[in-house]
Design an enzyme around this catalytic site. Structure first.
Site, mmCIF file in Angstrom:
data_model
loop_
_atom_site.group_PDB
_atom_site.id
_atom_site.type_symbol
_atom_site.label_atom_id
_atom_site.label_comp_id
_atom_site.label_asym_id
_atom_site.label_seq_id
_atom_site.Cartn_x
_atom_site.Cartn_y
_atom_site.Cartn_z
ATOM 1 N N GLU B 68 -10.858 -3.158 1.758
ATOM 2 C CA GLU B 68 -11.746 -3.705 3.046
ATOM 3 C C GLU B 68 -13.292 -3.350 3.038
ATOM 4 O O GLU B 68 -13.866 -3.961 3.521
ATOM 5 C CB GLU B 68 -10.908 -3.613 4.129
ATOM 6 C CG GLU B 68 -9.574 -4.391 3.984
ATOM 7 C CD GLU B 68 -8.581 -3.718 3.381
ATOM 8 O OE1 GLU B 68 -8.745 -2.690 3.008
ATOM 9 O OE2 GLU B 68 -7.451 -4.420 3.223
ATOM 10 N N HIS B 137 0.326 -5.202 11.549
ATOM 11 C CA HIS B 137 0.290 -6.607 11.481
ATOM 12 C C HIS B 137 0.330 -7.148 12.886
ATOM 13 O O HIS B 137 0.564 -8.429 13.007
ATOM 14 C CB HIS B 137 1.454 -7.350 10.688
ATOM 15 C CG HIS B 137 1.388 -6.916 9.420
ATOM 16 N ND1 HIS B 137 2.211 -5.827 9.037
ATOM 17 C CD2 HIS B 137 0.984 -7.371 8.379
ATOM 18 C CE1 HIS B 137 1.845 -5.510 7.660
ATOM 19 N NE2 HIS B 137 1.299 -6.648 7.173
#
Lengths: 366, 332
Positions: B68, B137
């Site tokens: 990322e 998540h």
């Protein structure tokens, strides 16, 4: 001359005493170009000397000297063209000047004046100029590496022959940014040069405590790219390897890692005390026996391109130029206080407008 | 012809609406590229980019290595160069490896360069709970980003807004964090006009009018506020709902106008309470609306815990919690 990646010893074209150590003719440099190289190194050092004094005079808050690393910065930046992009670190003024930043702008940056294209927004870690494609450095070590890759990806997407170079130190190679950046660039074959100025210290931490590999260049293997270990105090060697990497990038053949083995003369910054960690005599050894400027001058003298009279004349010229440039910076005004609220976004948000009104009232201005 | 097309409407889920925004903008402007993990042949794990690689090629729909930090860093470098990258971070919980790049670089390069450089990039990322995703998540980390000057933060609550806000975000010259409420990715449908349209950043919408209490929400909490409003109506309470849509910069006028009318404010977010986004709205009301307030400003939020997996229901704000909050201020 065949320049090979992954050598155990630094690639060099000059001995420490300035005698040729390689096929200099193969570089195709004219005498005039050789003299330009020399002048740049002398100029960068003079600018740096003048800049550092400002901290001692209490006129600047911070300064990281480039002294000792002139060959690395000048030699590599000289292969760049106008449209190439440059991402440096906190010790990048040498390469920024070669890319086109005016010394007056650099001094204004150190003083925090409006002649600085970045208007004194950041402590003097390096200015930035959109016109010159110099992106302002960051203080967080390694941050520029993946950005440089993104710019190189965009250059490739736009089908240009341009490239991006990013400068960082030996310490930065421990950051995740280095690994991620090299991996991305290799995967996409991006036209980027990763230029590591290994000055052997990350503030106080020695290279042996930073990494377990013998060289930094060899890390390139892990990403499937070439890594060159070059004598960073030999401007001809730095130029040769940088040129090779640049030609490769422009031809669409991907990224290169360069490790320039060098040494900084100053402390990490004006806020550092290097006597706490550098062994006695080490700095003196580098300064007297491996100095990049002296070494190249000896080469030029050996080629009968240089003599004491020319040296004297150059030093006087440079001294006058630096004084002129500094005078321009000195008369430049500091930024207006109300501009503190500008350039957060393209347009001030309503919240920032309200805060601007609050500050204006505080300052008694409108 | 154009008029006919504009009137032709289709029901879209939020996933389809976001995909449609990407297709429209990538068709219109070849500076727009998208990059992220699994966004190419896989079409993204939520299928937002499904088929885009076939339409635009891998030079513009870029599958990245799994890093990322690299996605955000590369997007910044592209944006500085003049492209308009849209980075997908698979779950907003995974933006942290790129956090430094986003907040230290994307957010600050315009300021640091005194306006010479700009970073017109969008980070799209699903956020929020209610999908049995556990700690990594389900998070709602907006507070980190709204407190970083230089970044804009957007959180749509329905497909129509999602498309219009994403188009505005892509065209915006500043970095935008575009938070996609994955709980309602496919549960709410909107009729969308054909073609591109903008929903302006920084403007809230009143999704329900009422005179007794103002509930302020964004993202997946807006449908919850609507459910709560229906329940409160049975008890004779008329709830006004403000959907902020943009968290930074936020629409102070909409908030003030509504609270001046109702005299009560309930602030709904699924993120933890302390230091959360709604703390800012509460402070804004305390500073600017005290003369209108007839009861305490009440925050209805997730708890001050990490996000739980098995106990997700106990964590997430629900209709009962919201109704308790509404009654707390009304019965003051």
């Amino acid at each position: 001359m065949d320049i090979k990646p992954f050598t155990d010893t630094p690639i060099k074209f000059l001995e420490y005493d300035g005698k040729p150590a390689g096929d200099i003719g193969s570089l195709g440099l004219t005498n005039e170009q050789l003299l330009v190289m020399y002048r740049w190194m002398v100029f960068v050092r003079a600018v740096d000397d003048r800049g550092y004094i400002l901290v001692r005079q209490g006129r600047a808050g911070f300064y990281a000297q480039v002294a000792g690393q002139e060959a690395s910065q000048v030699g590599s930046a000289l292969v760049l063209t106008k449209n190439d992009w440059i991402y440096g670190d906190h010790r990048s003024q040498g390469s920024q000047l070669v890319k086109g930043l005016k010394a007056a702008q650099w001094f204004a940056h150190v003083l925090g004046r409006t002649l600085d294209p970045t208007q004194g927004r950041m402590m003097p870690h390096g200015s930035g100029s959109a016109d010159l494609h110099i992106v302002p450095p960051s203080s967080t070590v390694g941050n520029k590496i993946t950005e440089a890759v993104g710019t190189a990806m965009a250059q490739r997407y736009r089908k240009t022959k341009d490239l991006t170079i990013t400068y960082f130190g030996d310490g930065a190679t421990s950051e995740g940014d280095f690994h991620v950046g090299l991996n991305f660039a290799a995967v996409y074959g991006s036209p980027v040069i990763f230029f590591c100025q290994n000055n052997q210290y990350a503030i106080s931490v020695k290279l042996e405590e930073q990494t377990h590999t013998k060289t930094i260049a060899e890390k390139a293997r892990a990403y499937g790219m070439d890594g060159y270990f070059v004598d960073g105090n030999d401007i001809l060697a730095v130029y040769a390897v940088s040129k090779l990497a640049a030609d490769k990038a422009r031809a669409g053949n991907g990224p290169t890692l360069i490790e320039a083995y060098t040494y900084r003369y100053g402390p990490h910054s004006s806020a550092d005390d290097d006597t706490r960690y550098r062994p006695k005599g080490e700095l003196e050894m580098w300064r007297t026996q491996r100095d990049p400027v002296t070494r190249f001058r000896a080469f030029l003298v050996g080629k009968k391109l240089w003599d004491d009279a020319k040296e004297q004349k150059l030093l006087e010229e440079v001294k006058a130029e630096v004084a002129d440039e500094f005078a321009k910076a000195e008369v430049s005004t500091p930024p207006e206080p109300l501009t503190v609220l500008d350039h957060v976004y393209a347009k001030r948000t309503p919240h920032l407008d309200a805060e601007r009104a609050e500050l204006a009232a505080e300052l008694g201005v409108s | 012809m154009a008029t006919v097309q504009a009137e032709k409407k289709q029901a879209f889920t939020m996933v389809q609406a976001i995909r449609s925004a990407l297709i429209d903008e990538m068709t219109r402007d070849d500076n727009v590229v998208t990059l992220g993990e699994d966004i190419g042949i896989r079409g993204g794990v939520f299928l937002v980019t499904e088929g885009l690689i076939d339409m635009f090629g891998k030079e513009r729909v870029i599958d990245t290595p799994l890093a990322e930090l690299g996605i955000i860093g590369a997007a910044i470098g592209m944006a500085l160069y003049g492209l308009r990258p849209v980075a997908e971070i698979q779950f907003i919980d995974f933006l942290y490896p790129g956090f430094d790049m986003f907040v230290s670089e994307a957010a600050k390069l315009r300021y640091r360069s005194a306006g010479q450089f700009k970073v017109p990039m969008v980070v799209r990322s699903p956020y929020g709970g209610g999908v049995r995703g556990g700690s990594y998540h389900s998070q709602s980390p907006e507070a980190y980003y709204v407190s970083t000057p230089g970044i804009k933060v957007v959180a749509p609550s329905n497909p129509y807004d999602a498309k219009g806000l994403l188009i505005s975000s892509i065209r915006d010259d500043d970095p935008v964090l575009f938070m996609e409420p994955k709980k309602i990715y496919r549960t709410v449908k909107s009729e969308l006009p054909e073609g591109a349209y903008e929903v302006p950043l920084g403007k809230a919408s009143i999704v329900r009018e009422g005179k007794h209490v103002t509930v302020i929400a964004y993202g997946a909490m807006v449908p919850l506020a609507q459910e709560g409003a229906v329940q409160m109506e049975k008890e004779g309470v008329e709830v006004e709902i403000i959907d902020l849509r943009t968290l930074q910069p936020y629409d102070t006028d909409a908030i003030l106008t509504s609270v001046a009318k109702t005299g009560h404010a309930v602030l709904l977010q699924e993120a933890p309470r302390i230091g959360g986004y709604m703390g800012e709205i509460a402070a804004f009301l305390a500073e600017n609306a005290i003369e209108h307030l007839e009861g305490p400003v009440v925050r209805v939020t997730g708890w001050d815990t990490p996000f739980p997996y098995a106990l997700e229901k106990a964590y997430m704000p629900n209709v009962e919690r919201l109704m308790r909050g509404i009654k707390k201020t009304l019965n003051f």
